[in-house]
Enzyme design. Structure first.
Site: not given
Lengths: 406, 406, 406, 406
Positions: C16, C96, C125, C180
């Site tokens: 991706d 993050r 996210d 995922s």
């Protein structure tokens, strides 16, 4: 009761604490050290020396704590915009931790094993003195004469004085007030007398620090207050020490009829009581601090401060200044004040302390974005649609599934 | 854009929303239903009918919502002593949920698939209207012209009017104010113009609902407010409906220079803005409500209310009246108000709304315990020692183990 | 779209983000800088270099951030015993802010004007990356390809790869998971696939980091964790760096079937989602931290921490690590951790992480007071009467006046 | 002490409370009414009748309160996911309000003027009994023998028994445990003995209600719990009364080694104490309740509940069930439970109570929006940009003005 050798007494020089000196000497057969502090109560402290000497006291501490009081207690508390029960600025509460700390420090210096105070068994002050004492010196013995003795009426007190040759003129210097009063640089308080009926209006001649709004000048007074990191450091451009700030604001506020308060409050010991307070400088300071924060604090830290404030006020009111939870809250509050600097302009007029302007180099107010005029693209109005749509999503899903909607 | 068939518009009858009527008809090729409500903004609503008709509107709703507004929105909010950011009484915020609700109800009645409003993309009101709309009718289409069109200056608006034969005298009725204003029974607000400089003092002629403290009468006005379960139900003994209470308090407050406010606030959409507000009746009501609570609420529920209030204020300010969290908070608040009944006596004088007395048959004030005089054993002062000792225990243990003490 | 000159991309080396490299080059006609970090996700990061080079990237950052991640993000968060919605240990959320910070720092180093990431428009996210980015570099341009492009299905992605010569074997290294997933030293997460039905039990072969309790050893493992100021600094007496602590605890936990979680959570963007998590080390750490706090924290600071924790968790979950409110909360939390030192002994057995002992030189546990045996006067039981009497006073007054009692 | 005419005693039938019967009769020269309740402690209550009769008691109350206990106390508390200090399920705390209420009701029925209990002066239970008693009957006299008498050792107690012909076999029925224990349908607790050393691991033979995880079955047990408005009403499809639910879950949990806890907690009276608890059913119930809430509660009400929970737990732990603040919190909590209905599937295995599925007709989980697959436009990813941009605005403004960024 023979195990107390030396006791440090918070001594005002007034009749009650003079009786306590004698009573402690007699009852505990111990030495008494007196401690008298100027925290801005508006009375001379030096005369306490002769009175203590006359009572046979050998170690006499008389100190001017005004600056420390405002700098290390009042100012940190005001950084949180602290109000108890929506109204009360905690004028009495905030003075106790400092007194407790000095009592213990003096006990340590003089080798005393006990401390004593003149607060009654019904009020908050006994709690504040004693929690402070125990927190700072866990093994200290606390003597609270009002909870122990049988001098429960003025007549008995006077008889005790006569019996022990305590000069009663102590109490005659000024006409005995019908109110129980307490004062320091932050406020003066009144309880008792006709105030015990919450429906009765306080009499005009009770108030001592402020004129009534009616009697205040017809012309407003404007004043500019300069903040640095949450504290006022200058008035109308003149740099001042912490206690000078409060003295000056008390004068300005009192002259303009500002800062009177009449409330029913909940004591930590479980009952409601009615009190009247004059906090002229504090009332101005609170408003001004909120104003400078309105420019310089981030929204979310400001809201979080507001959510924590009632707890912080409760901690102080209940006497837990010297506690881990107060330090924890203070750490959060102080973290937010780094940028709370700037100038607030206020108008003082007949009881009103009104903010009319505020400016700061740390201002987060952004004219280019806030404007109703063309903002040259600083803010994209279309962003609002997505903002609203996603904030509404949980409500839409719920409504779509038939949940209660109103 | 062809998928909208009928839209209900919050229509004031003013120039901007008149342009919106036409713009919606043109842009969406849809029918417009207008909805105009009297919520105490102080302007006639009936003239909106002819204006809407002139714009070709067939379904016109004009309603007097004053009682519902105060009874079901303002009063419940005041039960929490709600203040946003320490100062703002939420006058604009609290009117939006009712408007949103009626927009949706009218959409349901008329078979409309969309609603529209005249709020800009920079403010809070768009959020409040739309969150309410989505919460009550999850599939509704919301049209916010100010976020969509290109009529971004007054010149373009006027050109549009001319082009579309919208009578511009709409806007000439009164001299165009330099301020963006909003009014309802709770308050009138001012933004924009010189207020965009937070250092600039508001001009005296901006204020519309109150005289200045300087111009207020030399004699104080005393007023007695009767509460039942947290809401005012009578003034000076005269029973009144909810909106009549607020109308009367607005008059009393406005005449005595009460309720002006000048603040910088944090908008939900992320920027700070400066606003001035007049909330004469609300300012009196807030003080009085706190006073009656001071007699009738238990200490711990009162403190818990104070801790929840900032969150409750934020929920309303941000537009989440129609949300589960508001209902949850309201349930807690309303649970406390069962005994909040009694009378508060207030003195109104040149900007000051001062509580001077309070009484209640539900009073928890106990003179026999609170008194400084002999209490005949109602309270045992010796209990205080154990109370303090156990409350101090954790602090003593910590200090005894050498923990930080100050 | 021509105004972007250089963009820093959070690049995993997977399919991706490889597509994103190409798409950014093409769409924005700009240079792409890749940033790949080892935060303990369990995959080699070095191979990302060749892949990025193959895509024409000239500035390639590959970094081992494991120690910084645990020391400066995970550990501070665990000081608050942070849990989101009663269950979730925030494993994704806490990684993050560090990525966002490095993206911005690299942008500043390389003169890039934009950052980009591979998070979708539906999840949390994107919010966390972008709030961090904007907070640290307010003028940065953020490019979120998943919100922009039309490569909305796997087929379209593959077609794009073929068209642009992106080697698809990138994705074939391991059998494509139906889930995922996201991993770092604190946890691995699973979403999607059959998990989209909250009633469906997760399949055993989904879990990657831990054995099932059933498959775990029959013998318990005991472990001793040493804390200093709230952080674990040694395991079984062996001093370790922050990330080594977590690596070791992950091994111990995973081997013993500890740390699996299966929840439905509320995303910040407004919908509920179902996720499964493995947090072996974190689960042990949380329990152990509470245990060492139980000995060393004062009661009131502990309770206040518990009251603040849900807000702190929400702040981190929603992506506001780089915010004043997080710093404010952290200041309060860290203030409490000064004495949170000592050793916790835990038993790990088939999914259970059980505290079986704790000791500390900073312990506030006082055996002499706590004992049920004779305490030699350390605690005066008679104090309890006054304590209870005064705590009951408000309740007694209310009951005495006929208030609701049950 | 002659002013007590009749006292209602919480009577277990054990040695200690039997001594209290005699001591009350002697010391206060008053009549004693005994009250013995089955709240699921696992011992017969009927034998208490003969014992009381033998002690000369004429009014003997023996009651089965199991259903009321679980329905009106345990279940409402679990609606809040209540945990004290992160670990403790409040098993002892929640039983006291019911006992206090019945003591007072029986006092009213029998014309008694006092109540008495067998709790020590060091623990929380005295506080809980007495606060409840005072709240429900403000003028009641409370007699706490352990704070008054001098029977401070087991030897003195035994001597007293011999002297007063109290049959000591009372205590010999089962081997005297080295632990102080308390049990009801929610839990059994252990204190004292070797537990007074927080580093010492509890001995396996101390635990009475659960097998160890090691000894639990090798096969997991699956169970489905049906909730209605926040309470469990059926297990595996079988409708059960409140106390039957808890009995069944205790069996299931105990058999599978679930619900053991070993903590150091902070008592309300000021010291830390170490306790071990078995709460098999409650541990399952808590997890399951969170799971059904995760599907059916709105995010913001869920977060608000989590923020209020620690306070609610503290209120119950400290003994304030019968208080306005508990009712206020309960109103908020109960408001949220209207839609907390559905089924949770759990796996019980060797100490683990794991949620593996949850479903509800009131579910707010929306697969069409949550899916990672094509959502057919249910969610517009582009909305996220505006959402993030406006949420970032305050951070960007601050950073743009040079504020601290990290």
């Amino acid at each position: 009761m023979s195990d107390v050798k030396k006791v440090v007494l918070a001594y005002s020089g007034g009749l009650d604490t003079s009786v306590i000196v004698k009573w402690l000497q007699e009852t505990y057969n111990c030495e008494v050290v007196t401690f008298t502090a100027d925290i801005g109560q508006g009375e001379e402290v030096e005369p306490a020396r002769a009175k203590a000497q006359a009572l046979g006291v050998k170690e006499i501490y008389i100190e001017d704590l005004r600056e420390e009081f405002v700098r290390d207690y009042v100012f940190p508390m005001f950084r949180a915009n602290t109000i108890y029960e929506g109204e009360y600025l905690l004028g009495t509460s905030i003075a106790r931790p400092l007194i407790a700390k000095r009592l213990i420090e003096i006990a340590n210096e003089t080798g005393a094993d006990a401390i004593s105070h003149g607060a009654t068994g019904k009020g908050n002050d006994q709690v504040r003195f004693e929690l402070g004492g125990y927190a700072l010196k866990p093994g200290v013995k606390v003597i609270a004469p009002w909870r122990e003795w049988d001098l429960t009426s003025r007549e008995k007190l006077m008889a005790y004085c006569e019996e022990h040759n305590i000069p009663v003129d102590f109490s005659n210097k000024k006409k005995k007030s019908p109110y129980s009063m307490d004062a320091n640089l932050l406020h003066i308080s009144y309880e008792g007398g006709i105030l015990e009926d919450p429906w009765a209006e306080a009499e005009e001649d009770m108030w001592r620090w402020s004129v009534s709004p009616e009697a205040a000048p017809e012309q407003p007074t404007y004043v500019e207050l300069t903040f640095e990191k949450g504290d006022i450091v200058a008035i109308d451009g003149e740099a001042l020490k912490a206690h000078e700030v409060l003295e000056k604001l008390n004068k300005l506020g009192g002259d303009n009829g500002i800062g009177r308060l009449d409330i029913v409050e909940n004591r930590y010991v479980g009952m409601k009581s009615r009190g009247c307070y004059e906090t002229p400088g504090g009332t101005i300071m609170l408003r001004a601090h909120r104003a400078i924060e309105s420019l310089t604090l981030d929204r979310e830290e400001a809201h979080l401060k507001d959510q924590l404030m009632p707890k912080y006020a409760e901690v102080i009111y209940n006497g837990y200044w010297w506690s881990p939870e107060r330090r924890m809250l203070q750490a959060a509050i102080d973290e937010t004040q780094k940028n709370v600097s700037g100038v607030v302009r206020m108008k003082l007029y007949k009881g009103n302390a009104t903010v009319v302007g505020r400016k700061s180099e740390q201002s987060l107010f952004d004219e280019s974005i806030a404007t109703f005029e063309d903002d040259a693209g600083a803010y994209n109005q279309k962003d609002a649609e997505g903002f609203i749509k996603l904030n509404a999503l949980r409500l839409r899903i719920a409504a779509g599934k038939g949940r209660q909607q109103s």
